[in-house]
Design an enzyme around this catalytic site. Structure first.
Site, short mmCIF file in Angstrom:
data_model
loop_
_atom_site.label_atom_id
_atom_site.label_comp_id
_atom_site.label_asym_id
_atom_site.label_seq_id
_atom_site.Cartn_x
_atom_site.Cartn_y
_atom_site.Cartn_z
N GLU A 82 0.84 -1.20 0.00
CA GLU A 82 0.00 0.00 0.00
C GLU A 82 0.87 1.24 0.00
OE1 GLU A 82 -1.43 1.75 3.67
OE2 GLU A 82 -1.66 -0.30 4.42
N CYS A 116 -3.73 -2.83 4.40
CA CYS A 116 -2.89 -3.97 4.81
C CYS A 116 -3.35 -5.30 4.23
CB CYS A 116 -2.85 -4.04 6.34
SG CYS A 116 -2.46 -2.47 7.09
N HIS A 246 -3.61 -9.77 11.86
CA HIS A 246 -2.94 -8.57 11.36
C HIS A 246 -2.64 -7.72 12.60
CE1 HIS A 246 -1.97 -4.86 9.57
NE2 HIS A 246 -3.07 -4.26 9.94
N LYS A 255 -6.85 -7.76 22.20
CA LYS A 255 -8.29 -7.50 22.18
C LYS A 255 -9.00 -8.42 21.19
CE LYS A 255 -8.20 -2.72 23.61
NZ LYS A 255 -8.54 -1.35 23.39
N1 ACO Z 1 0.36 3.02 30.50
C1 ACO Z 1 -0.38 1.96 30.04
N2 ACO Z 1 -1.36 2.09 29.12
C2 ACO Z 1 -1.62 3.32 28.63
C3 ACO Z 1 -0.91 4.45 29.05
C4 ACO Z 1 0.12 4.27 30.05
N3 ACO Z 1 0.84 5.28 30.49
N4 ACO Z 1 -1.40 5.52 28.40
C5 ACO Z 1 -2.36 5.08 27.57
N5 ACO Z 1 -2.51 3.74 27.71
C6 ACO Z 1 -3.41 2.87 26.99
C7 ACO Z 1 -4.79 3.40 26.76
O1 ACO Z 1 -5.62 3.13 27.86
C8 ACO Z 1 -5.20 2.65 25.51
O2 ACO Z 1 -5.57 1.33 25.83
P1 ACO Z 1 -7.00 0.77 25.42
O3 ACO Z 1 -6.99 0.68 23.92
O4 ACO Z 1 -7.07 -0.57 26.05
O5 ACO Z 1 -8.00 1.74 25.91
C9 ACO Z 1 -3.90 2.53 24.72
O6 ACO Z 1 -2.87 2.76 25.67
C10 ACO Z 1 -3.76 3.56 23.62
O7 ACO Z 1 -4.00 4.82 24.18
P2 ACO Z 1 -4.98 5.84 23.47
O8 ACO Z 1 -5.07 7.08 24.27
O9 ACO Z 1 -6.25 5.15 23.06
O10 ACO Z 1 -4.07 6.11 22.19
P3 ACO Z 1 -4.28 7.17 21.08
O11 ACO Z 1 -5.70 7.45 20.80
O12 ACO Z 1 -3.39 8.30 21.38
O13 ACO Z 1 -3.68 6.36 19.80
C11 ACO Z 1 -4.26 4.71 18.09
C12 ACO Z 1 -3.91 4.97 19.56
C13 ACO Z 1 -5.64 5.25 17.79
C14 ACO Z 1 -4.19 3.22 17.83
C15 ACO Z 1 -3.21 5.43 17.21
O14 ACO Z 1 -1.94 4.94 17.48
C16 ACO Z 1 -3.49 5.28 15.72
O15 ACO Z 1 -4.28 6.03 15.16
N6 ACO Z 1 -2.79 4.33 15.03
C17 ACO Z 1 -2.97 4.10 13.60
C18 ACO Z 1 -4.25 3.39 13.25
C19 ACO Z 1 -4.25 1.91 13.57
O16 ACO Z 1 -3.21 1.30 13.75
N7 ACO Z 1 -5.45 1.29 13.59
C20 ACO Z 1 -5.59 -0.13 13.79
C21 ACO Z 1 -6.35 -0.88 12.72
S1 ACO Z 1 -6.16 -0.24 11.11
C22 ACO Z 1 -4.53 -0.44 10.57
O17 ACO Z 1 -3.99 -1.49 10.60
C23 ACO Z 1 -3.78 0.76 10.08
#
Ligand code: ACO
Length: 447
Positions: A82, A116, A246, A255
């Site tokens: 991609e 992906c 994936h 999860k």
């Molecule tokens: N210690 C332990 N855990 C923590 C801490 C800490 N200090 N701080 C945050 N966390 C946890 C949160 O509780 C959350 O866990 P949860 O999902 O069980 O609730 C996790 O860490 C992530 O924290 P968020 O605040 O939800 O993270 P954020 O919103 O900033 O970003 C995200 C996460 C959305 C995955 C981002 O990295 C992203 O957009 N990634 C790209 C998209 C992606 O990968 N999507 C997945 C499917 S699609 C694909 O493959 C591209």
């Protein structure tokens, strides 16, 4: 033909990585956010001398060499990626250089792209070809190659990079159980690349997580239905030895497995023991929408943990170390279980879940067979050489990683430049980018 599937595999990833722990400090986020919250250890990335074309050239060349395959014996070559470089010109055409040299230009196949998922589309194309009337007895070759980079912000720690090559043919040690399959395809804007001037995607992170889990549920339901129709008995997670997902980041994999367990609970499967059933009972009334958002449902991760440790944990090594490799991510997770268990897998069933945003997804399964040298699990594990490759990586400070990404932002879509040609970290045999001329034509050399 019998047992069409993967005969051989090889993996290439860049020698540079950044530690997630150091990235947390650098980005000023709370300690543990990337390492525990996302579950990631480190992240691979390409510097300006490497890209998806160079990585795919390297991995194809090493696969042919390591398994002693004559390039004339390849009849189909499919690439999943991609990462957009020449848009209308596929990465496959670049790889043809290797085959042209030997006088083999009679090779079907082009690139498949949808986030992906492209690698899975490429795999299915090759397997279908080998099972069809147009098969001419030669091997298929599938290549997954991606460099996942995100703009500064919460998605950046979920990057990664790698290329994987897989040789396809009959009597394979890793054969597809083509009759058991479930797909879920729909229209959604969760992750896409509308800005052609930038390598970075536009991503709705939260939506992409929910879409992934919804697709997983839907694929699992269809997969179970197919299985039951053919085998005359219900499918539950007890019927497979490993589940490979994936892996954008490890937390989503944890999860996902819990989600399959939750599905089995809702379907009253006997795998869910009395104790766990009591713990999950309060969540019986949740609508599926609520269940994706519910924090309390994390109890499912806890009750599924012992099964996760045996059926999923061995698949997580490479994705935790390299990050999201987009199309290569699922197959790198599969390579992890081959590395960790190799010949102990014979006779086992491995369920795979492929997800591409936008969205396309399929759950399918592999059956692991004896295989004949050089196409045996033990030999594949030894050629993959994962421990050595991981250990010989070079840890780069976050500042250098950010600088590398800045430079690549300028280089993306640019012409008329020469790279540093700094190949000190590359192992001999690695392809690298030397320059791009005034017609945007790219030039590579081999170290
Ligand atoms: N210690 C332990 N855990 C923590 C801490 C800490 N200090 N701080 C945050 N966390 C946890 C949160 O509780 C959350 O866990 P949860 O999902 O069980 O609730 C996790 O860490 C992530 O924290 P968020 O605040 O939800 O993270 P954020 O919103 O900033 O970003 C995200 C996460 C959305 C995955 C981002 O990295 C992203 O957009 N990634 C790209 C998209 C992606 O990968 N999507 C997945 C499917 S699609 C694909 O493959 C591209």
């Amino acid at each position: 033909v019998k047992d069409v599937g993967i005969l051989a595999m090889d993996i290439y990833f860049p020698p540079n990585c950044v530690l997630q722990e150091e990235l947390e400090t650098h980005d000023g986020v709370s300690k543990g956010k990337y390492t525990i919250g996302l579950g990631q250890d480190s992240m691979a990335f390409c510097t300006e001398v490497e890209d998806v074309i160079s990585m795919s050239l390297t991995v194809v060349k090493t696969l042919l060499k390591n398994y002693n395959i004559d390039p004339k014996c390849i009849g189909r070559l499919e690439v999943g990626s991609e990462t957009v470089i020449d848009k209308s010109k596929s990465i496959k055409t670049w790889l043809m250089q290797i085959f042209e040299e030997c006088g083999n230009t009679d090779i079907e196949g082009v690139d498949s792209s949808n986030a992906c998922y492209g690698g899975t589309a490429a795999l299915f194309n090759c397997v279908n070809w080998a099972e069809s009337n147009s098969w001419d007895g030669r091997y298929g070759l599938v290549v997954c190659t991606d460099s996942a980079v995100y703009a500064e912000g919460p998605a950046r720690p979920t990057g990664g990079a790698a290329a994987i090559a897989m040789l396809i043919g009959p009597n394979a040690p890793i054969s597809l159980e083509s009759k058991f399959r479930g797909s879920h395809m729909a229209h959604v804007y969760d992750f896409y690349k509308p800005d052609l001037a930038s390598e970075y995607p536009v991503v709705d992170g939260k939506l992409s997580q929910t879409c992934y889990l919804m697709a997983l549920d839907s694929c699992y339901k269809t997969f179970c239905k197919r299985y039951e129709k053919i085998e005359g008995k219900p499918f539950s997670i007890v019927d497979a030895d490993s589940f490979v997902f994936h892996s954008p980041y490890n937390k989503l994999v944890q999860k996902s497995f819990a989600r399959l367990y939750y599905n089995d609970f809702l379907r009253n499967c006997s795998i869910v023991d009395k104790d766990s059933r009591e713990k999950l009972e309060p969540y019986l009334g949740l609508s599926s929408e609520e269940s994706y958002q519910s924090r309390d449902l994390e109890v499912c991760q806890q009750v599924a943990k012992p099964l996760y440790d045996t059926k999923v944990q061995p698949t997580t090594l490479i994705p935790k170390q390299l990050g999201n490799m987009y199309t290569a991510s699922l197959y790198a997770a599969f390579a992890s279980v081959v590395h960790n268990k190799h010949d102990a897998l014979v006779g086992q069933r491995i369920v795979m879940f492929s997800y591409g945003s936008g969205m396309t997804s399929t759950m399918f399964s592999f059956k692991i067979n004896e295989g004949q040298h050089p196409f045996s699990l033990t030999n594949i594990a030894s050629i993959l050489d994962i421990s050595n490759k991981l250990e010989s990586r070079h840890v780069v400070p976050p500042k250098k990683f950010v600088e590398a990404l800045k430079l690549m932002e300028h280089r993306y879509g640019a012409k008329d430049f020469v790279t540093s040609q700094d190949t000190r970290l590359l192992v001999p045999g690695t392809y690298y980018l030397t320059h791009v001329d005034s017609m945007y034509r790219r030039f590579y050399a081999v170290k």
